[in-house]
Scaffold this active site. Structure first.
Site, PDB file in Angstrom:
ATOM      1  N   GLY A 171       0.361  -1.069   0.227  1.00 52.19           N
ATOM      2  CA  GLY A 171      -0.087  -0.113   0.059  1.00 52.19           C
ATOM      3  C   GLY A 171       0.809   0.939  -0.162  1.00 52.19           C
ATOM      4  CB  CYS A 172       0.053   4.693  -1.415  1.00 55.61           C
ATOM      5  SG  CYS A 172      -0.868   4.806  -0.067  1.00 55.61           S
ATOM      6  CE1 TYR A 173      -1.123   8.084   4.535  1.00 55.28           C
ATOM      7  CE2 TYR A 173      -3.122   6.692   4.449  1.00 55.28           C
ATOM      8  CZ  TYR A 173      -2.394   7.741   4.418  1.00 55.28           C
ATOM      9  OH  TYR A 173      -3.103   9.323   4.459  1.00 55.28           O
TER      10      TYR A 173
ATOM     11  CB  THR B 176       5.655   1.996   0.239  1.00 52.31           C
ATOM     12  OG1 THR B 176       4.512   1.145  -0.624  1.00 52.31           O
ATOM     13  CG2 THR B 176       6.492   2.739  -0.724  1.00 52.31           C
ATOM     14  CB  ALA B 177       5.608   6.705   2.844  1.00 50.78           C
TER      15      ALA B 177
END
Length: 343
Positions: free
Chosen positions: A146-148, A150-151
């Site tokens: 997911g995007c969150y 990953t960061a």
């Protein structure tokens, strides 16, 4: 590589943009479960004369034409039904949904409110490219993060793995642009609701919480619980995470910078900032980069970490292509060296 894409949401369209510039990729078809027969450029006029695809219906016959890999940009619950069929045809799969990210089916069902797919779950490789590069190289099924996560994970893992930050009491304060919510219409995403506004959402119930905890627990080799609070920012793209944790040694900011630079040596898409420099979403816009900054607050004995990505690229389509490159033995940078768009 002959490629099919299932889905026409924002992440899928970002995949189209990247794949059309990829020297080793040939996007053969775009498949949908609800828009069959339409032209892709009808839905996305910016693709006129660039991507002339007639959308195909989601049927098994669509995948019997010598495809090498299928990207699934589908809602939760869809990939779990189609991925086993695709793997049985000998096609590799990169899933951008959450269906194969969580290894515990009960966790998936509790957080996603969908029935878990057990077929091939044990074979799925979590596609955090910088951390699981060798496992991805031999994979048939990659669960794109997911995007969150990953960061958050790229920003936190080096300090946690090296024991410089306590695994107890970690707080991740995350902000995202509204494209992360997809193209669907809802009151909370109307311009009047988002413009000149800033708010927390899904407090304590965001489906990315167990994903982040799962991967941190694997790194730490003991259960990690954390506080994750997402916020919606009035911008289209970008994620900025600020991570707070207790310092476990006398590490300085300079020590931490050196650790991060060494940890990500050989990771072309992770850029570590120098002392006193912290990342911003504008500085990674439209690119596959993750920019990380660190700070040790010696007065309060806290480590504070900052990570910025473009949620549509490194947080979704770009990382998916990076994983594809690894799966097929290509340089992981292939087709992904776009310079961030600035301003």
């Amino acid at each position: 590589m002959k490629i099919a894409l299932i889905g026409t949401g924002y992440s899928s369209i970002e995949l189209v943009r990247i794949l059309l510039q990829h020297p080793n990729a040939e996007l053969k078809k775009v498949i949908t479960h609800s828009q069959g027969g339409k032209e892709l450029q009808e839905m996305y006029p910016h693709l006129a004369s660039i991507a002339d695809f007639s959308l195909e219906d989601l049927e098994m016959d669509s995948f019997r034409s010598g495809l090498d890999v299928v990207f699934l940009g589908t809602p939760a619950g869809v990939s779990g039904k189609w991925t086993p069929k695709l793997l049985d045809l000998g096609v590799r799969v990169i899933d951008l949904s959450g269906d194969y990210r969580l290894k515990d089916p009960k966790e998936y069902e509790a957080w996603y409110k969908k029935e878990a797919s057990l077929s091939y779950l044990g074979e799925a490789v979590y596609g955090l490219s910088e951390i699981y590069k060798e496992e991805i190289k031999g994979a048939r099924l990659v669960a794109n993060p997911g995007c969150y996560p990953t960061a958050s994970l790229l920003t936190l893992i080096p300090a946690l793995k090296e024991g410089l930050i306590s695994h107890e009491g970690i707080i991740i304060d995350a902000k995202s642009g509204i494209s992360g919510a997809g193209r669907g219409v809802s009151l909370s995403l109307h311009y009047s609701e988002v413009n000149e506004n800033f708010k927390a959402y899904k407090v304590g119930i965001h489906q990315h919480i167990p994903e982040i905890e799962q991967e941190l627990s694997k790194i730490k080799m003991e259960k990690v619980f954390l506080t994750f609070i997402p916020h919606l920012a009035p911008m289209t793209r970008g994620i900025l995470v600020t991570v707070y944790g207790r310092r476990k040694s006398n590490t300085t900011t300079r020590d931490l910078i050196e650790l991060y630079r060494e940890f990500y040596r050989g990771s072309p898409f992770v850029r570590i900032r120098g002392e006193g420099s912290y990342p911003a979403t504008k500085e990674v816009y439209g690119s596959n980069y993750c920019d990380i900054g660190v700070y040790v607050d010696e007065r309060s004995d806290q480590i504070i970490l900052f990570g910025a990505i473009d949620n549509m690229v490194k947080g979704a389509a770009g990382q998916a292509v990076q994983n594809m490159n690894l799966m097929f033995g290509l340089d992981e940078r292939t087709g992904l060296l776009q310079t961030p768009i600035y301003p």
